[in-house]
Motif scaffolding. Structure first.
Motif, PDB file in Angstrom:
ATOM      1  N   LEU A 245       0.900  -1.146  -0.216  1.00 52.87           N
ATOM      2  CA  LEU A 245      -0.062   0.054  -0.164  1.00 52.87           C
ATOM      3  C   LEU A 245       0.670   1.349   0.025  1.00 52.87           C
ATOM      4  CD1 LEU A 245      -2.747  -1.001   2.469  1.00 52.87           C
ATOM      5  CD2 LEU A 245      -3.038  -0.909   0.083  1.00 52.87           C
ATOM      6  N   PHE A 246       2.094   1.298   0.645  1.00 52.57           N
ATOM      7  CA  PHE A 246       2.755   2.536   0.974  1.00 52.57           C
ATOM      8  C   PHE A 246       3.400   2.492  -0.554  1.00 52.57           C
ATOM      9  CE2 PHE A 246       7.320   4.202   1.414  1.00 52.57           C
ATOM     10  CZ  PHE A 246       6.850   5.289   2.022  1.00 52.57           C
ATOM     11  N   GLN A 250       3.018   6.187  -2.693  1.00 51.81           N
ATOM     12  CA  GLN A 250       4.224   6.835  -3.100  1.00 51.81           C
ATOM     13  C   GLN A 250       4.181   7.016  -4.665  1.00 51.81           C
ATOM     14  OE1 GLN A 250       6.457   8.123  -0.396  1.00 51.81           O
ATOM     15  NE2 GLN A 250       4.479   7.653   0.015  1.00 51.81           N
ATOM     16  N   ALA A 251       3.683   6.113  -5.572  1.00 53.82           N
ATOM     17  CA  ALA A 251       3.666   6.364  -6.615  1.00 53.82           C
ATOM     18  C   ALA A 251       2.522   7.129  -7.442  1.00 53.82           C
ATOM     19  CB  ALA A 251       3.474   4.893  -7.575  1.00 53.82           C
ATOM     20  N   ARG A 252       1.786   7.670  -6.611  1.00 49.81           N
ATOM     21  CA  ARG A 252       0.582   8.420  -6.980  1.00 49.81           C
ATOM     22  C   ARG A 252       0.531   9.899  -6.297  1.00 49.81           C
ATOM     23  NH1 ARG A 252      -4.825   4.475  -5.757  1.00 49.81           N
ATOM     24  NH2 ARG A 252      -4.520   3.069  -7.422  1.00 49.81           N
ATOM     25  N   VAL A 253       1.337  10.415  -5.752  1.00 54.20           N
ATOM     26  CA  VAL A 253       1.507  11.550  -5.051  1.00 54.20           C
ATOM     27  C   VAL A 253       2.726  12.193  -5.669  1.00 54.20           C
ATOM     28  CG1 VAL A 253       0.516  11.072  -2.964  1.00 54.20           C
ATOM     29  CG2 VAL A 253       2.888  10.780  -3.130  1.00 54.20           C
ATOM     30  N   THR A 255       4.705  14.918  -4.372  1.00 54.21           N
ATOM     31  CA  THR A 255       5.680  14.847  -3.593  1.00 54.21           C
ATOM     32  C   THR A 255       5.762  13.828  -2.483  1.00 54.21           C
ATOM     33  OG1 THR A 255       4.438  16.500  -2.146  1.00 54.21           O
ATOM     34  CG2 THR A 255       5.880  17.368  -3.737  1.00 54.21           C
ATOM     35  N   PRO A 256       6.090  12.419  -2.866  1.00 52.78           N
ATOM     36  CA  PRO A 256       6.011  11.432  -1.868  1.00 52.78           C
ATOM     37  C   PRO A 256       7.002  11.754  -0.870  1.00 52.78           C
ATOM     38  CG  PRO A 256       7.335  10.753  -3.903  1.00 52.78           C
ATOM     39  CD  PRO A 256       6.842  12.387  -4.266  1.00 52.78           C
ATOM     40  N   LEU A 257       6.920  10.886   0.301  1.00 52.58           N
ATOM     41  CA  LEU A 257       7.840  10.796   1.490  1.00 52.58           C
ATOM     42  C   LEU A 257       9.222  10.193   0.944  1.00 52.58           C
ATOM     43  CD1 LEU A 257       7.911  10.871   4.383  1.00 52.58           C
ATOM     44  CD2 LEU A 257       7.160   8.702   4.754  1.00 52.58           C
ATOM     45  N   VAL A 258       9.160   9.221   0.038  1.00 49.67           N
ATOM     46  CA  VAL A 258      10.159   8.590  -0.413  1.00 49.67           C
ATOM     47  C   VAL A 258      10.347   8.547  -1.828  1.00 49.67           C
ATOM     48  CG1 VAL A 258      11.953   6.349  -0.279  1.00 49.67           C
ATOM     49  CG2 VAL A 258      10.724   7.277   1.749  1.00 49.67           C
ATOM     50  N   GLN A 259      11.170   8.855  -2.612  1.00 47.28           N
ATOM     51  CA  GLN A 259      11.233   8.691  -3.996  1.00 47.28           C
ATOM     52  C   GLN A 259      11.568   7.458  -4.210  1.00 47.28           C
ATOM     53  OE1 GLN A 259      10.479  11.253  -6.234  1.00 47.28           O
ATOM     54  NE2 GLN A 259      10.443  13.149  -5.058  1.00 47.28           N
ATOM     55  N   LEU A 260      10.606   6.647  -4.887  1.00 47.38           N
ATOM     56  CA  LEU A 260      10.794   5.255  -5.045  1.00 47.38           C
ATOM     57  C   LEU A 260      12.072   5.111  -5.912  1.00 47.38           C
ATOM     58  CD1 LEU A 260       7.294   3.652  -5.209  1.00 47.38           C
ATOM     59  CD2 LEU A 260       9.061   3.871  -3.106  1.00 47.38           C
ATOM     60  N   ALA A 261      11.935   6.202  -7.030  1.00 51.31           N
ATOM     61  CA  ALA A 261      13.257   6.076  -8.210  1.00 51.31           C
ATOM     62  C   ALA A 261      14.255   5.887  -7.461  1.00 51.31           C
ATOM     63  CB  ALA A 261      12.848   7.067  -8.992  1.00 51.31           C
ATOM     64  N   SER A 262      14.652   6.601  -6.259  1.00 51.75           N
ATOM     65  CA  SER A 262      15.865   6.508  -5.587  1.00 51.75           C
ATOM     66  C   SER A 262      16.507   5.301  -5.491  1.00 51.75           C
ATOM     67  CB  SER A 262      15.937   7.128  -4.303  1.00 51.75           C
ATOM     68  OG  SER A 262      15.336   8.725  -4.443  1.00 51.75           O
TER      69      SER A 262
END
Length: 476
Positions: A245-246, A250-253, A255-262
């Motif tokens: 779910l997290f 994160q993929a939908r906002v 300015t996510p809390l954590v950049q998954l691309a990182s």
């Protein structure tokens, strides 16, 4: 214009304030454990109840540390760090004055929030206070202060309880917190508010999901003292669902809390995994070694405590040297060297040669803890040295999170391996024979050696790619 000597002096005071903040947060972790028997007697509570004095602090740090880093990237690291120090200090007062156990536990959770801010931001501030060629030395100093806090906590706590009572183990943080706040207020630079991240919105949904996920995982690993039941499995399942779910959130906002691309950055991903593995392995020295020393070698409680202090002492003394080595020879090379030393130490521990007496533990743990200090310092320096200004807070939080998750995992996993290998209940040392304790020690550290070798493979791969692939974060 500020002269070079003045800049160096200013950096020195700033680093001193960061060191004190690191000492505060690690001292808060270790000093409370020694007070649990006194709390049981004072409040007439069970061990299961008073252990939440420790767990509430650790859970607050684990669940909130990444969010603390993101808030600092958005609103500025200096005000958030000062706020964390102030919150920790105020909560220490509440802990020391608490009239009931549950108010004490609540105050410890608030204290953990302050510690999460301090832990997330001390690493992030290093890049703004020292030059890049001294990053390793600065990381080594912070590592040494963390080890000092961990080592000092039990002995200082015991003296305070004996002389002044249990409330003193919390109130001792107040003068130290006030000193840290005053020094940080004077010395920390005001620049570095996070760049692009400062103009985004805080990801409240992601924060809530991450906190619930990490909380479920941490409780799954701590409840039951290593014995997995239906509740543990349910919490672990909930944590797995929470991860999914997290990631979706994160993929939908924007300015996510954590950049998954990182996490596509091989160096960052490998560093986080290695940090988790190494912390899991090192937790075995606390979860398993006491049984080997007391039952396998027949040492009394005082001698067990004295021998166990070898590891933290070596880590403290090695951290400063590790920083200098990382600056001179490169963080990636020293990271590999640290893992090699750690693997050698865990392999020697897996031999568990009781006929050698205390030396069968002291010599291997010295080798292992030197490797740990070298790895930890070099890994932090390698990651934070390649992170863009707008991501330092959250990446620092992720580094601390991986370490905390490793400690939580190690307490459960390594304890379970020891219990199975020894063929008896590890919690009941009265029925644990010397041979069973030695067998449990051997199997546990055989598994630990395999885990360190896996981390070593990751380190070699990330080192090879470091010179070929530019850091994703550094280019942002």
């Amino acid at each position: 214009m500020i002269s070079a000597p003045q800049q160096k002096e200013s950096a020195g005071w700033a680093l001193a304030s960061l060191s004190l903040a690191t000492l505060l947060s690690s001292l808060g972790t270790s000093i409370a454990s020694v007070g649990l028997p006194s709390l049981m007697q004072t409040f007439g509570a069970s061990f299961q109840a008073v252990q939440w004095v420790v767990l509430a602090y650790l859970l607050a740090i684990t669940t909130l540390i990444v969010s603390a880093g993101r808030l600092a990237d958005m609103f500025g690291r200096r005000p958030l760090l000062l706020g964390g120090i102030a919150l920790f200090t105020a909560a220490s007062v509440l802990c020391g004055l608490s009239p009931t156990l549950w108010l004490l536990i609540a105050a410890r959770a608030v204290q953990g929030l302050g510690a999460a801010l301090m832990m997330a931001l001390t690493l992030a501030f290093v890049a703004e206070t020292v030059s890049k060629d001294r990053t390793g030395s600065a990381m080594g100093l912070l590592g040494a202060m963390s080890a000092i806090g961990t080592t000092l906590g039990p002995s200082l706590g015991g003296l305070l309880i004996a002389g002044l009572g249990w409330r003193a183990i919390f109130l001792v943080n107040v003068p130290l917190g006030l000193l840290t706040f005053a020094l940080a207020w004077r010395a920390l630079p005001a620049r570095g508010n996070g760049g692009q991240a400062a103009r985004g919105k805080f990801d409240a949904t992601g924060t809530a999901l991450l906190a619930l996920t990490l909380g479920a995982y941490a409780m799954a690993m701590t409840l039951g003292r290593g014995s997995f039941g239906a509740l543990n499995i349910g919490l672990l399942t909930a944590a797995g669902i929470g991860v999914i779910l997290f990631a979706i959130a994160q993929a939908r906002v924007k300015t996510p809390l954590v950049q998954l691309a990182s996490f596509r950055d091989l160096q960052l991903g490998a560093s986080l995994v290695m940090s988790l593995i190494v912390a899991t392995v090192m937790m075995a020295t606390l979860a398993v070694a006491p049984f080997y020393l007391s039952r396998g070698l027949g040492l009394d409680a005082a001698m067990v405590g004295l021998v166990l202090s070898t590891g933290p002492l070596v880590s403290t003394l090695s951290a400063l040297l590790a920083g200098r080595l990382a600056d001179r020879f490169g963080a990636h090379r020293m990271m590999v060297a640290g893992l090699l030393s750690l693997a050698m130490g865990t392999f020697l521990l897996s031999l568990a040669m009781t006929k050698l007496g205390i030396a069968s533990y002291v010599v291997p743990i010295t080798v292992a803890c030197f490797g740990y200090a070298l790895f930890q310092t070099s890994n932090n320096a390698a990651v934070m040295g390649g992170v863009g200004a707008g991501e330092r807070g959250v990446v620092s939080g992720l580094l601390n999170l991986s370490r905390n998750l490793g400690l939580i995992t190690g307490a459960s996993l390594m304890g379970a391996i020891f219990a199975v290998a020894s063929g008896q209940g590890a919690a009941d040392t009265a029925i644990l024979s010397p041979a069973a304790a030695a067998q449990g020690m051997q199997t546990t550290f055989e598994a630990a050696t395999g885990m360190v070798l896996a981390a070593l493979v990751l380190a070699v791969l990330s080192t090879r790619f470091a010179s070929r692939i530019p850091s994703t974060l550094a280019s942002q």
